[in-house]
Scaffold this active site. Sequence first.
Site, PDB file in Angstrom:
ATOM      1  N   SER A 131       1.548 -55.628 -14.034  1.00 18.98           N
ATOM      2  CA  SER A 131       0.725 -55.946 -12.859  1.00 18.98           C
ATOM      3  C   SER A 131       0.511 -57.456 -12.818  1.00 18.98           C
ATOM      4  O   SER A 131       0.489 -58.113 -13.864  1.00 18.98           O
ATOM      5  CB  SER A 131      -0.636 -55.252 -12.966  1.00 18.98           C
ATOM      6  OG  SER A 131      -1.523 -55.726 -11.968  1.00 18.98           O
ATOM      7  N   TYR A 144      -7.899 -52.991 -18.048  1.00 18.82           N
ATOM      8  CA  TYR A 144      -6.634 -52.974 -17.293  1.00 18.82           C
ATOM      9  C   TYR A 144      -5.862 -54.271 -17.513  1.00 18.82           C
ATOM     10  O   TYR A 144      -4.658 -54.254 -17.802  1.00 18.82           O
ATOM     11  CB  TYR A 144      -6.941 -52.766 -15.807  1.00 18.82           C
ATOM     12  CG  TYR A 144      -5.725 -52.526 -14.941  1.00 18.82           C
ATOM     13  CD1 TYR A 144      -5.108 -51.279 -14.913  1.00 18.82           C
ATOM     14  CD2 TYR A 144      -5.204 -53.535 -14.132  1.00 18.82           C
ATOM     15  CE1 TYR A 144      -4.009 -51.043 -14.115  1.00 18.82           C
ATOM     16  CE2 TYR A 144      -4.098 -53.311 -13.326  1.00 18.82           C
ATOM     17  CZ  TYR A 144      -3.505 -52.069 -13.314  1.00 18.82           C
ATOM     18  OH  TYR A 144      -2.405 -51.837 -12.512  1.00 18.82           O
TER      19      TYR A 144
HETATM   20  P1  NDP Z   1      -0.737 -43.748  -8.987  1.00 21.49           P
HETATM   21  O1  NDP Z   1      -2.098 -43.521  -9.534  1.00 21.49           O
HETATM   22  O2  NDP Z   1      -0.504 -43.522  -7.516  1.00 21.49           O
HETATM   23  O3  NDP Z   1       0.333 -42.854  -9.794  1.00 21.49           O
HETATM   24  C1  NDP Z   1       0.355 -42.894 -11.181  1.00 21.49           C
HETATM   25  C2  NDP Z   1       0.829 -41.560 -11.715  1.00 21.49           C
HETATM   26  O4  NDP Z   1       0.753 -41.611 -13.160  1.00 21.49           O
HETATM   27  C3  NDP Z   1      -0.076 -40.393 -11.250  1.00 21.49           C
HETATM   28  O5  NDP Z   1       0.698 -39.259 -10.925  1.00 21.49           O
HETATM   29  C4  NDP Z   1      -0.925 -40.157 -12.491  1.00 21.49           C
HETATM   30  O6  NDP Z   1      -1.424 -38.832 -12.569  1.00 21.49           O
HETATM   31  C5  NDP Z   1       0.085 -40.433 -13.596  1.00 21.49           C
HETATM   32  N1  NDP Z   1      -0.555 -40.635 -14.893  1.00 21.49           N
HETATM   33  C6  NDP Z   1      -1.789 -41.139 -15.157  1.00 21.49           C
HETATM   34  N2  NDP Z   1      -2.047 -41.108 -16.473  1.00 21.49           N
HETATM   35  C7  NDP Z   1      -0.953 -40.564 -17.065  1.00 21.49           C
HETATM   36  C8  NDP Z   1      -0.620 -40.234 -18.404  1.00 21.49           C
HETATM   37  N3  NDP Z   1      -1.465 -40.492 -19.420  1.00 21.49           N
HETATM   38  N4  NDP Z   1       0.580 -39.662 -18.656  1.00 21.49           N
HETATM   39  C9  NDP Z   1       1.451 -39.412 -17.641  1.00 21.49           C
HETATM   40  N5  NDP Z   1       1.192 -39.683 -16.350  1.00 21.49           N
HETATM   41  C10 NDP Z   1       0.001 -40.251 -16.069  1.00 21.49           C
HETATM   42  O7  NDP Z   1      -0.348 -45.230  -9.406  1.00 21.49           O
HETATM   43  P2  NDP Z   1       0.595 -46.306  -8.660  1.00 21.49           P
HETATM   44  O8  NDP Z   1       1.824 -45.654  -8.169  1.00 21.49           O
HETATM   45  O9  NDP Z   1      -0.241 -47.086  -7.730  1.00 21.49           O
HETATM   46  O10 NDP Z   1       0.930 -47.271  -9.888  1.00 21.49           O
HETATM   47  C11 NDP Z   1       2.041 -47.065 -10.753  1.00 21.49           C
HETATM   48  C12 NDP Z   1       2.057 -48.177 -11.786  1.00 21.49           C
HETATM   49  O11 NDP Z   1       2.083 -49.429 -11.120  1.00 21.49           O
HETATM   50  C13 NDP Z   1       0.824 -48.188 -12.700  1.00 21.49           C
HETATM   51  O12 NDP Z   1       1.197 -48.572 -13.996  1.00 21.49           O
HETATM   52  C14 NDP Z   1      -0.049 -49.248 -12.052  1.00 21.49           C
HETATM   53  O13 NDP Z   1      -0.932 -49.846 -12.993  1.00 21.49           O
HETATM   54  C15 NDP Z   1       1.009 -50.230 -11.582  1.00 21.49           C
HETATM   55  N6  NDP Z   1       0.547 -51.104 -10.503  1.00 21.49           N
HETATM   56  C16 NDP Z   1       0.209 -50.581  -9.284  1.00 21.49           C
HETATM   57  C17 NDP Z   1      -0.201 -51.426  -8.272  1.00 21.49           C
HETATM   58  C18 NDP Z   1      -0.567 -50.930  -6.906  1.00 21.49           C
HETATM   59  O14 NDP Z   1      -1.016 -51.749  -6.069  1.00 21.49           O
HETATM   60  N7  NDP Z   1      -0.382 -49.650  -6.589  1.00 21.49           N
HETATM   61  C19 NDP Z   1      -0.319 -52.881  -8.491  1.00 21.49           C
HETATM   62  C20 NDP Z   1       0.087 -53.310  -9.809  1.00 21.49           C
HETATM   63  C21 NDP Z   1       0.500 -52.443 -10.770  1.00 21.49           C
HETATM   64  P3  NDP Z   1      -2.934 -38.574 -11.977  1.00 21.49           P
HETATM   65  O15 NDP Z   1      -2.849 -38.829 -10.509  1.00 21.49           O
HETATM   66  O16 NDP Z   1      -3.194 -37.143 -12.295  1.00 21.49           O
HETATM   67  O17 NDP Z   1      -3.840 -39.547 -12.695  1.00 21.49           O
END
Ligand code: NDP
Length: 236
Positions: A131, A144
């Site tokens: 990020s 985070y």
């Molecule tokens: P989302 O929350 O939309 O999707 C993340 C997915 O990961 C969800 O399905 C979630 O499940 C799952 N998840 C959470 N914890 C675990 C775990 N312990 N094991 C397996 N799966 C897990 O996130 P984004 O698509 O927005 O983000 C994806 C990545 O990009 C993340 O690492 C985020 O930090 C990073 N990011 C996102 C940004 C943004 O603006 N969207 C900006 C910068 C970085 P559940 O929904 O049940 O929690």
Amino acid sequence: MDRSLKVALVTGGARGIGAAIAARLARESWRVVVADVDARGGVSSGGRFAICDVSDESAVNALIASVTTQEGRLDALVCNAGVNERKPIGELSLAQWLRVIGTNLTSTFLLVRAGEQLLRASRGAVVTVASTRAHMSEAHTEAYAASKGGLVALTHALSISLSPEVRVNCISPGWIFTKGDAPRPGDHAFHPAGRVGTPEDIAALTAFLVSPDGSFITGSEFIVDGGVTRKMIYPE
Ligand code: NDP
């Protein structure tokens, strides 16, 4: 099953950025395994879906064992699963801190450790999703920011340790619209690129990095934020 097709494992691929990455790789003829705690996943990419908490050592080892027996190879590992916990530090419990560090940082250590032999054998590639918050902060985002800063550093460490067989790169997204209220016109205009990002923006770069076109790229961090971290901001 066509065992000549390359295999990609995408964590957190049930929705958001991970789902877009899985769908993009599937369109490019990868066999995709989506691992997520959210049981709704895997459908859009047409790949195999596996329930896995990526912060759990035995769950990750079982996941990689299933890839070994079911897909028989691993060519790309996309460490995308992530969670956030925004709280003043005085209210942040150790359990909450550890959940963020475990999901966002320790998971990549566990996944790469378990998948190393498969990745080396296929001369594969790893993409971690960090990020821009590895480099800049709002208040109350210590866990985070620390997890993502650690992930940037873990990425370059792995790129040296796993060379020359495995390339390891990091994508650091800025604001990628995945859920919540739609961005307003001013939100788009704030970005030098003229818009907020989409999951497909991250998927496109991931697909490039794991492809042969990315074969000279390792140990790098790519900031994909529409230019926001390059924008000088003065007080009103
Ligand atoms: P989302 O929350 O939309 O999707 C993340 C997915 O990961 C969800 O399905 C979630 O499940 C799952 N998840 C959470 N914890 C675990 C775990 N312990 N094991 C397996 N799966 C897990 O996130 P984004 O698509 O927005 O983000 C994806 C990545 O990009 C993340 O690492 C985020 O930090 C990073 N990011 C996102 C940004 C943004 O603006 N969207 C900006 C910068 C970085 P559940 O929904 O049940 O929690």
